[in-house]
Motif scaffolding. Structure first.
Motif, short mmCIF file in Angstrom:
data_model
loop_
_atom_site.label_atom_id
_atom_site.label_comp_id
_atom_site.label_asym_id
_atom_site.label_seq_id
_atom_site.Cartn_x
_atom_site.Cartn_y
_atom_site.Cartn_z
N UNK A 300 0.82 -1.21 0.00
CA UNK A 300 0.00 0.00 0.00
C UNK A 300 0.86 1.26 0.00
N UNK A 301 1.96 1.24 0.74
CA UNK A 301 2.84 2.41 0.77
C UNK A 301 3.53 2.62 -0.57
N UNK A 302 3.84 1.54 -1.27
CA UNK A 302 4.51 1.69 -2.57
C UNK A 302 3.59 2.26 -3.63
N UNK A 303 2.27 2.00 -3.52
CA UNK A 303 1.33 2.43 -4.54
C UNK A 303 0.61 3.72 -4.19
N UNK A 304 1.07 4.44 -3.19
CA UNK A 304 0.35 5.62 -2.73
C UNK A 304 0.38 6.74 -3.76
N UNK A 305 1.39 6.78 -4.63
CA UNK A 305 1.51 7.85 -5.63
C UNK A 305 1.24 7.35 -7.04
N UNK A 306 0.53 6.26 -7.19
CA UNK A 306 0.28 5.72 -8.51
C UNK A 306 1.24 4.59 -8.84
N UNK A 321 1.57 4.98 -17.37
CA UNK A 321 1.45 5.55 -16.03
C UNK A 321 -0.01 5.59 -15.63
N UNK A 322 -0.33 5.04 -14.45
CA UNK A 322 -1.68 5.03 -13.90
C UNK A 322 -1.69 5.80 -12.59
N UNK A 323 -2.79 6.55 -12.35
CA UNK A 323 -2.91 7.28 -11.10
C UNK A 323 -3.37 6.35 -9.99
N UNK A 324 -3.64 6.91 -8.83
CA UNK A 324 -3.99 6.08 -7.67
C UNK A 324 -5.33 5.38 -7.84
N UNK A 366 6.08 8.45 -9.56
CA UNK A 366 5.58 7.23 -8.92
C UNK A 366 6.69 6.59 -8.11
N UNK A 367 6.30 5.68 -7.23
CA UNK A 367 7.25 4.96 -6.39
C UNK A 367 7.18 3.45 -6.61
N UNK A 417 10.02 0.85 -6.01
CA UNK A 417 9.70 -0.52 -5.61
C UNK A 417 9.16 -1.29 -6.80
N UNK A 418 9.56 -2.54 -6.93
CA UNK A 418 9.10 -3.41 -8.00
C UNK A 418 8.00 -4.33 -7.44
N UNK A 419 6.86 -4.33 -8.10
CA UNK A 419 5.71 -5.15 -7.71
C UNK A 419 5.49 -6.19 -8.79
N UNK A 420 5.48 -7.46 -8.42
CA UNK A 420 5.26 -8.56 -9.36
C UNK A 420 3.80 -9.00 -9.29
N UNK A 421 3.20 -9.20 -10.46
CA UNK A 421 1.80 -9.60 -10.54
C UNK A 421 1.69 -10.89 -11.35
N UNK A 422 0.57 -11.56 -11.19
CA UNK A 422 0.30 -12.78 -11.94
C UNK A 422 0.09 -12.44 -13.42
N UNK A 423 0.77 -13.11 -14.34
CA UNK A 423 0.64 -12.75 -15.76
C UNK A 423 -0.60 -13.32 -16.45
N UNK A 424 -1.50 -13.96 -15.72
CA UNK A 424 -2.64 -14.62 -16.35
C UNK A 424 -3.58 -13.61 -16.98
#
Length: 538
Positions: A300-306, A321-324, A366-367, A417-424
């Motif tokens: 949550x802290x990493x995504x606070x600025x988009x 680039x996506x906003x919050x 962004x962060x 910060x790097x966030x990894x997501x499921x590629x499905x």
């Protein structure tokens, strides 16, 4: 409709646990190069013999056997050189064993796939999830022979793994095979011999915390003076007290030089490795150390600025680039690279593209950068993809693991910060829900740009779908709700709003204004005049 597979939640990729930097050793004298060659060849021969003993011990190796190997090498070098050699041999054996385990798993996956296809009737069509049978009797016969070959190779590999046997080539198997194909490699025998000898030299020393400048064997002082502790048989080559040799060159690190200087000033451990590039005829010094374990930042802290979503492809990185709230901002960006050529060229191309991506992410403010958690380790077999040679070649050369590792390491220095997501389903849902709405005559996007939106939204916890479009002008209201992203807890954020329980009468609420029920008191065109005419006629 087939059930969709479960999608794992996003997670923050932990930062790098170590650092490695390298610089070139310039202004070496002929005596300096002679000492490096003699010491490297002597220690390389000791490392080759120790690796042979470690491989012969196999799974029966223990701490007592390790101590015996180190004791045998101490008299021929020194205690610290012996410790570095035995540790390198143990790490090499462990790496080869992990590679053998992956080879066994790959063979088993191929056997299972072929056994399933051969069990199906000839001509049986498959689906996206389950492969079908062979197309003809001729293909069935070829796959049956292939299955027998894989079964024999799997049995041999499994026997080697259970017995603790590994196959290691000091200097590299590719360079060894080039000896038999010098014309194809573009080398002469003296050139190949020089590269082979340089690859088998051993000039590595582990760091020691609390010792002077973090290393007693290969030492670099704060003013750049390089020295080395010579093995016992080479003590006559020393030009400094205590059997040390001082080199004429001065060492300086351009990348992370201040971090390295602070570390050796505090006498913290730094490992050094001296290598020789026979192709360029250059000497290099590499320094490496480990970071203390630091807790990662929360999602949550990493995504606070988009967030910036990145879709990795064969020739470029598609980013948006996506906003919050999960809304795309501005235009998409593409960072191109070329994965053809040598491994060093591909690595340089990836680093250059990642550098541009990080610079652009910093300008966006962004962060966090969201990227797919891709892994093609088990997806490259010819048994799974069959005749799709182009696709197999694409995923074989695509550096998924190296790309994420490099991005994580480079982003650690920029505070991103790097966030990894499921590629499905990222590409499929991006093309379905975002390609057409975001495309315009002045801004043409691709399906990869649309996939980057889905990747970033998945990292933020939003769904892939956009909100429903406004109703047509001839239905109920003239102006409908906007097609923007609502919060994940807002009712109906993924479709028509649900009906809120309660009365649906036109009666005025007791809490409303007293004149709310008086239509004549409202500013509505035509109502007061029509009412007055009706009263006059009556």
């Amino acid at each position: 409709m087939a059930d969709l597979r479960s999608i794992a939640g996003p997670f923050v990729v932990p930062g790098p646990s170590g650092v490695a930097i390298r610089t070139r050793l310039k202004n070496l004298t002929d005596q300096d190069e002679l000492v490096l060659r003699v010491v490297g060849a002597h220690l390389g021969s000791l490392a080759a013999g120790d690796l042979k003993q470690r491989c012969a011990d196999g799974r029966g190796h223990d701490s007592r056997r390790w101590a015996e190997r180190k004791r045998d090498l101490t008299g021929l070098s020194s205690s610290r050189w012996a410790g570095s050699i035995t540790k390198a041999s143990h790490d090499q054996w462990a790496l080869a064993r992990r590679g053998l385990a992956a080879h066994v798993q790959g063979l088993q996956a191929g056997i299972d796939m072929l056994a399933h296809r051969l069990s199906q009737p000839v001509g049986q069509k498959g689906t996206k999830r389950v492969p079908g049978g062979c197309r003809s009797r001729q293909e069935w016969h070829a796959k049956a022979r292939r299955l027998a070959c894989l079964t024999a190779r799997h049995a041999a590999a499994l026997a080697e793994y259970d017995g603790g046997r590994v196959r290691v080539v000091r200097g590299g198997r590719r360079l060894l095979n080039a000896r038999h194909h010098l014309a194809e490699a573009g080398l002469t025998e003296p050139q190949w011999r020089q590269r082979w000898q340089a690859a088998r030299w051993f000039l590595s020393a582990d760091g020691e915390s609390g010792k002077r400048f973090g290393n007693e064997t290969i030492r670099v002082t704060d003013d750049g003076q390089l020295s080395m502790k010579l093995p016992a048989p080479m003590a006559h080559l020393a030009n400094a007290p205590h059997g040390r040799y001082l080199f004429a060159c001065r060492v300086s690190f351009a990348h992370r030089g201040q971090e390295w200087a602070d570390r050796i000033a505090a006498d913290r451990a730094v490992a050094y490795r001296i290598s020789f590039d026979a192709q360029r005829v250059r000497w290099y010094l590499a320094a490496s150390w480990q970071h203390p374990s630091v807790p990662t930042i929360g999602l949550a802290a990493a995504l606070v600025a988009g967030c910036v979503g990145v879709d990795a492809n064969d020739d470029h990185l598609a980013a948006w680039h996506l906003d919050t709230h999960g809304n795309p901002v501005g235009a998409p960006r593409r960072f191109f690279y070329d994965l053809s050529g040598s491994a060093n060229h591909r690595d340089a191309q990836v680093r250059h593209a990642l550098s541009r991506l990080l610079h652009w992410a910093k300008t966006c403010g962004v962060k966090a950068i969201a990227i797919e958690d891709l892994d093609f380790a088990a997806e490259k077999t010819r048994e799974k993809h069959g005749r799709r040679k182009r696709f197999r070649r694409l995923i074989s050369r695509f550096p998924t693991g190296r790309l994420r590792a490099r991005l994580t390491s480079m982003a650690d220095q920029t505070g991103i910060t790097i966030v990894a997501v499921d590629p499905a389903y990222t590409s499929k849902w991006g093309a379905e829900h975002w390609h057409k709405p975001m495309d315009s005559p002045t801004k043409k996007i691709t399906r990869h740009d649309a996939a980057s939106i889905v990747i970033a939204r998945r990292a933020q916890g939003h769904k892939a779908r956009r909100r429903t479009s406004p109703p047509p002008p001839d239905q109920r209201d003239r102006v409908g709700h906007r097609s923007l992203q609502a919060g994940p807890d807002v009712p109906g954020c993924e479709g028509p709003r649900r009906r809120i329980p309660g009365p649906r009468t036109r009666c005025a609420s007791p809490d409303c204004d007293p004149n709310a029920g008086d239509q004549c008191a409202q500013h509505r065109s035509g109502h007061t005049t029509a009412h007055a005419q009706l009263m006059h006629s009556s």
